[in-house]
Design an enzyme around this catalytic site. Structure first.
Site, PDB file in Angstrom:
ATOM      1  CB  CYS A  10      -5.526   5.065   1.340  1.00 62.43           C
ATOM      2  SG  CYS A  10      -5.208   3.776   2.556  1.00 62.43           S
ATOM      3  CG  ASN A  13      -1.790  -0.375   3.258  1.00 62.70           C
ATOM      4  OD1 ASN A  13      -0.908  -1.209   3.357  1.00 62.70           O
ATOM      5  ND2 ASN A  13      -2.865  -0.597   2.530  1.00 62.70           N
ATOM      6  CB  CYS A  15      -9.157   3.360   6.739  1.00 58.06           C
ATOM      7  SG  CYS A  15      -8.974   3.628   8.510  1.00 58.06           S
ATOM      8  NE  ARG A  16      -8.696   6.907   2.796  1.00 54.59           N
ATOM      9  CZ  ARG A  16      -8.077   8.043   2.519  1.00 54.59           C
ATOM     10  NH1 ARG A  16      -8.680   8.923   1.721  1.00 54.59           N
ATOM     11  NH2 ARG A  16      -6.891   8.303   3.017  1.00 54.59           N
ATOM     12  CB  SER A  17      -5.613   1.297   0.055  1.00 54.60           C
ATOM     13  OG  SER A  17      -4.699   1.204   1.122  1.00 54.60           O
ATOM     14  CG  ASP A 126      -8.515   9.757   6.228  1.00 56.79           C
ATOM     15  OD1 ASP A 126      -8.916   8.758   6.848  1.00 56.79           O
ATOM     16  OD2 ASP A 126      -7.400  10.264   6.389  1.00 56.79           O
TER      17      ASP A 126
HETATM   18  P1  4NP Z   1      -6.378   5.425   5.391  1.00 52.90           P
HETATM   19  O1  4NP Z   1      -6.813   6.204   6.723  1.00 52.90           O
HETATM   20  O2  4NP Z   1      -5.451   6.337   4.625  1.00 52.90           O
HETATM   21  O3  4NP Z   1      -7.666   5.203   4.689  1.00 52.90           O
HETATM   22  O4  4NP Z   1      -5.710   4.137   5.839  1.00 52.90           O
HETATM   23  C1  4NP Z   1      -5.873   6.754   7.599  1.00 52.90           C
HETATM   24  C2  4NP Z   1      -5.286   5.962   8.560  1.00 52.90           C
HETATM   25  C3  4NP Z   1      -4.379   6.507   9.452  1.00 52.90           C
HETATM   26  C4  4NP Z   1      -4.056   7.853   9.360  1.00 52.90           C
HETATM   27  C5  4NP Z   1      -4.635   8.640   8.390  1.00 52.90           C
HETATM   28  C6  4NP Z   1      -5.544   8.079   7.497  1.00 52.90           C
HETATM   29  N1  4NP Z   1      -3.151   8.427  10.301  1.00 52.90           N
HETATM   30  O5  4NP Z   1      -2.945   9.643  10.236  1.00 52.90           O
HETATM   31  O6  4NP Z   1      -2.568   7.688  11.124  1.00 52.90           O
END
Ligand code: 4NP
Length: 160
Positions: A10, A13, A15-17, A126
Site C-alpha cells: 500500500c 505500510n 494501515c492496509r498492507s 485508504d
Molecule cells: P496505508 O494508509 O497506505 O494503508 O498504510 C496510509 C498511511 C499513511 C499515509 C497515507 C496512507 N500518509 O500519507 O502518511
C-alpha cells in the site's frame, strides 16, 4: 519445500498492507500451511519506515479476532525477484509499483481487490484520514479478498 512468496503493498505500510499480511497469515496458519508461505508487506512511500501499524488498524483487527505486528518498510527492486506475487491495494499503488518494476521482474503483480467477489476490481480504500467505519470496511474487504487469494494459491500451487 517450495514456498509461495506473497507481498502486500500500500502507500504507507501502516494501515492496509500490514492488515492484509496479518489476516492472510492468520488464514494460512488456520489451514496448517504456514511452512508453505513467505508473507510480507511494504509501502510504496518512505513515510513510515520502521513504524508499527496504525493503532486504529490494530484495534479494529483485534475486535475482529486478528492480532498481528509489522515494521514499516519501503518496496524495493529486489522484491520483484524475491516474491512470486505482489498485491497492491489501489490504482495509485499499482502505478507506483509499475514505475519501479524492473523489466525482467519475476513477480506477478495482481490487484488485491481482483480477489474480492463482491466489488471486483475496485480499490481497497485508504482509511488513513477517515473514521472507524473506514477501518471496518477495509477489514471486511481484506477478509474476503485474502480468503479468495488463499483458495486460488492453494489450488494453483497444489497445496490442498
Ligand atoms: P496505508 O494508509 O497506505 O494503508 O498504510 C496510509 C498511511 C499513511 C499515509 C497515507 C496512507 N500518509 O500519507 O502518511
Amino acid at each position: 519445500m517450495a514456498q509461495v512468496k506473497v507481498l502486500f503493498v500500500c502507500l504507507g505500510n501502516i494501515c492496509r498492507s500490514p492488515l492484509a499480511e496479518g489476516i492472510f497469515r492468520f488464514k494460512v496458519k488456520e489451514k496448517g500451511l504456514s511452512d508453505h508461505f513467505i508473507i510480507d508487506s511494504c509501502g510504496t512511500s518512505d513515510y513510515h519506515i520502521g513504524e508499527n501499524p496504525d493503532k486504529r488498524s490494530l484495534g479494529n483487527a483485534r475486535k475482529n479476532g486478528v492480532d498481528y505486528m509489522h515494521k514499516g518498510r519501503q518496496l524495493k527492486e529486489k522484491d520483484f525477484y524475491e516474491f512470486d506475487y505482489i498485491l497492491p491495494m489501489d490504482e495509485l499503488n499499482i502505478n507506483d509499483v509499475q514505475r519501479i518494476r524492473p523489466e525482467d521482474a519475476t513477480a506477478k503483480v495482481l490487484k488485491m481487490r481482483a480477489f474480492d467477489d463482491q466489488y471486483e476490481n475496485s480499490d481497497v480504500p485508504d482509511p488513513y484520514y477517515g473514521g472507524e467505519n473506514g477501518f471496518q470496511l477495509v477489514f471486511d474487504i481484506l477478509e474476503r479478498s485474502t480468503h479468495n487469494l488463499l483458495e486460488d494459491l492453494v489450488e494453483k500451487h497444489d497445496l490442498g
